[in-house]
Write a protein that holds these residues in place. Structure first.
Motif, PDB file in Angstrom:
ATOM      1  N   TYR A 187      58.040 -52.202 106.156  1.00 40.15           N
ATOM      2  CA  TYR A 187      57.638 -52.308 104.742  1.00 40.15           C
ATOM      3  C   TYR A 187      58.225 -53.555 104.097  1.00 40.15           C
ATOM      4  N   ILE A 188      59.343 -53.983 104.586  1.00 42.22           N
ATOM      5  CA  ILE A 188      60.109 -55.025 103.897  1.00 42.22           C
ATOM      6  C   ILE A 188      59.564 -56.413 104.190  1.00 42.22           C
ATOM      7  N   SER A 197      56.818 -57.423 101.723  1.00 42.18           N
ATOM      8  CA  SER A 197      56.980 -57.017 100.330  1.00 42.18           C
ATOM      9  C   SER A 197      57.238 -58.185  99.378  1.00 42.18           C
ATOM     10  N   ASN A 242      58.851 -47.254  91.810  1.00 42.06           N
ATOM     11  CA  ASN A 242      58.308 -48.284  92.689  1.00 42.06           C
ATOM     12  C   ASN A 242      58.510 -47.870  94.164  1.00 42.06           C
ATOM     13  N   TYR A 258      65.940 -56.518  94.071  1.00 38.22           N
ATOM     14  CA  TYR A 258      65.273 -56.115  95.322  1.00 38.22           C
ATOM     15  C   TYR A 258      65.417 -57.213  96.370  1.00 38.22           C
ATOM     16  N   TYR A 283      58.057 -49.508  96.950  1.00 38.38           N
ATOM     17  CA  TYR A 283      58.698 -50.530  97.779  1.00 38.38           C
ATOM     18  C   TYR A 283      60.216 -50.476  97.622  1.00 38.38           C
ATOM     19  N   TYR A 284      60.666 -50.269  96.393  1.00 33.14           N
ATOM     20  CA  TYR A 284      62.104 -50.187  96.146  1.00 33.14           C
ATOM     21  C   TYR A 284      62.701 -48.948  96.824  1.00 33.14           C
TER      22      TYR A 284
END
Length: 591
Positions: A3-4, A7, A118, A89, A120-121
């Motif tokens: 995911y990172i 992002s 969020n 982030y 993603y966070y």
């Protein structure tokens, strides 16, 4: 961290859209609260543009891999805008890349406090919690994501994995159960649950999982094979057979089913059926060669149990060679089978043929040399060694065989460089090979009358293996011939004779060491006892006994045994002839 990686760009776009939307709202109303986003502060346009520019510079440095510069800019950014969630982030993400997991927590948690919804966070923070072993907190985040975004199955998988990391297998299985309710029974989740149940020794549940998969995919052989293997391991052979029969119905040409059925019938002691299915498996062109090799390697361990097994084993080897005529290892395995049956000439022919297919297979060369060594064909042994050395010049054992051939031919000067080459390449990796090379050197140096060097090697041999009886015997005997270190020689050979009191060669050496040390009566007792027990003694022992009898005053007895020694020896020495002629003992000169 799947995911990172993407992002940064996503969040950059999000941030630009967010700031644009903010600008429109801000024109109409100050301090507007937007759902799921932190309260926005209205700034002068110039200040906002400076913050935006700083962020874009930081993002650019991050994208080109200049992490330190990016971090510095992000820190400046949160100084100007303490509520800039994206900056927190990004700092956390960069700290992870530097493996500063504890430091990363602070910034990731801050980002999430600013934008608590969020995803993603939440994902980033969950990953950081896992890095720090804080699985309970990671589980909470993944659970929240899974329930909020049920269509994104990755969140549910991560939720289950976090339980696995924590060692909570039962809860991990529970999450997979929830997942199956959404998507139905499927191979990925089913196999994961099966492996987990096996890990906690819950065989009943493991079977249930595979049965569910088999019901969902009734023509998938994999699940039937697993069920059969489970029941075989539990010795529930009839239940296992039902699954094997299903496999045959679905795919009678399955390459592995015959091997499995052979194992089944072997375990219920129906050996004729076991052999029949094994033969079918070996013949099957769709069954990979490695599996056949593995099966026959195991089978070969039992061939010495009965004549019938040997006959059947040979049939299997021939079937494999017929199915794979160009496989060198197939011929090699068959050759090793022949070697175990002491069919050395046949084995040699098979090994030679395998090398004609592929001469790069070093193990075949070594086995061929062993076979020729047993056959005693020194010409072949020498020729094969020379060919092998050209291909594999760094293999120590390849120099041993020509050294041995030269030793048998009494070409001792040629033995020495070859045996020393063995030692230099072996470097102690094979103790048995090192011992053989040292013995060749010790004997060869003795024969060329370099006694000091010879005895140095004998001493090394004794240190390497103090139980080698042939080394001890030769060393003691050579010491006696040179009348050197006789007490040491006596100690060595005496201990050996205590272990092997019936060995004529060792007893003769013991007697001769005593003789050379002027202990004639003790020597006479040893050989007298040996002669009384043995009817067949070689000429050397008889001559030695004659010498001893002479020294203790029995000259008639000495002459009698010298004459017996001559009768036994087709080429008696000139010294023995002189003893008989003069009826007097003559000392054999030192070599």
């Amino acid at each position: 961290m799947r995911y990172i990686r993407t992002s940064s760009v996503v969040l950059a776009v999000f941030f630009l859209l967010f700031t644009s939307a903010y600008s429109v709202v801000a024109k109409n109303k100050k301090n507007v609260a937007i759902p799921s986003v932190q309260t926005l502060l209205v700034r002068p346009q110039a200040e906002q543009l400076e913050i935006d520019a700083l962020y874009m510079d930081a993002l650019k440095q991050s994208l080109i891999g200049n992490e330190e510069a990016a971090l510095d800019l992000y820190f400046k950014l949160i100084d100007k805008d303490p509520n800039h969630s994206v900056a927190y982030y990004e700092i956390a993400r960069l700290q992870i890349q530097k493996k500063k997991y504890k430091e990363a927590i602070v910034f990731a948690e801050k980002a999430l406090r600013l934008l608590p919804d969020n995803p993603y966070y939440q994902l980033l923070l969950a990953e950081i919690y896992k890095f720090n072993g804080m699985y309970t907190k990671a589980i909470e985040l993944y659970e929240n994501l899974s329930k909020r975004y049920p269509s994104n199955l990755e969140y549910t998988y991560e939720w289950a994995n976090a339980y696995v990391y924590q060692g909570d297998i039962k809860n991990a299985i529970h999450v997979y159960d929830l997942l199956e309710k959404r998507v139905g029974v499927n191979d990925e989740t089913g196999m994961l649950k099966y492996k987990m149940y096996k890990g906690i020794n819950d065989t009943k549940s493991a079977i249930a999982e595979i049965e569910a998969l088999s019901k969902q995919y009734p023509r998938e052989i994999k699940y039937l094979e697993i069920l059969a293997e489970i029941y075989m391991s539990q010795k529930e052979y009839k239940q296992a057979l039902t699954y094997y029969q299903k496999i045959l119905q679905i795919n009678p040409d399955d390459p592995y089913i015959n091997i499995s059925l052979s194992d089944y019938y072997r375990k219920i002691n129906e050996y004729a059926q076991a052999f029949s299915y094994l033969a079918k498996g070996i013949e099957n062109p769709n069954l990979d060669f490695q599996t056949k090799w593995n099966v026959l390697s195991v089978y070969a361990q039992y061939i010495d149990l009965s004549k019938d097994l040997k006959v059947k084993a040979e049939e299997l080897f021939k079937l494999m060679i017929k199915a794979h005529p160009k496989e060198v290892t197939a011929h090699h395995l068959y050759g090793r089978f022949l070697l175990r049956q002491e069919r050395y000439k046949e084995a040699s022919d098979v090994f030679s043929y395998s090398l004609s297919l592929d001469s790069s297979m070093y193990p075949v060369w070594e086995t061929l040399l062993i076979t020729e060594h047993i056959l005693g064909d020194t010409a072949q042994l020498e020729a094969i060694s020379k060919r092998a050395v050209q291909l594999f010049p760094e293999q120590a054992v390849l120099y041993f065989y020509p050294a041995f051939v030269n030793y048998q031919r009494a070409q001792y000067d040629s033995v020495i460089p070859l045996a020393e080459k063995v030692l230099s390449l072996n470097q102690g990796s094979s103790q048995s090979l090192e011992a053989e090379a040292l013995l060749l050197l010790a004997d060869s140096y003795y024969q060329i009358k370099n006694y000091d060097r010879s005895f140095q090697y004998f001493n090394t041999l004794i240190r390497l293996d103090s139980t080698n009886k042939y080394v001890i015997n030769n060393y003691a005997y050579y010491l006696s011939l040179q009348k050197k270190d006789l007490d040491k020689a006596q100690h060595l050979i005496q201990k050996l004779c205590e272990k092997e009191p019936e060995n004529a060669t060792f007893l003769d050496t013991y007697a001769w060491v005593l003789f050379q040390n002027d202990k004639y009566q003790e020597a006479a007792k040893i050989l007298k006892k040996l002669i009384e027990k043995s009817t067949e003694l070689d000429a050397t022992i008889l001559e030695h006994y004659g010498d001893i009898l002479f020294k203790i005053g029995n000259k008639d007895g000495a002459l009698d045994y010298w004459q017996k020694a001559k009768t036994k020896n087709s080429k008696p020495s000139s010294i023995l002839e002189e003893k008989i002629k003069t009826k007097n003992w003559i000392e054999t000169p030192l070599n």
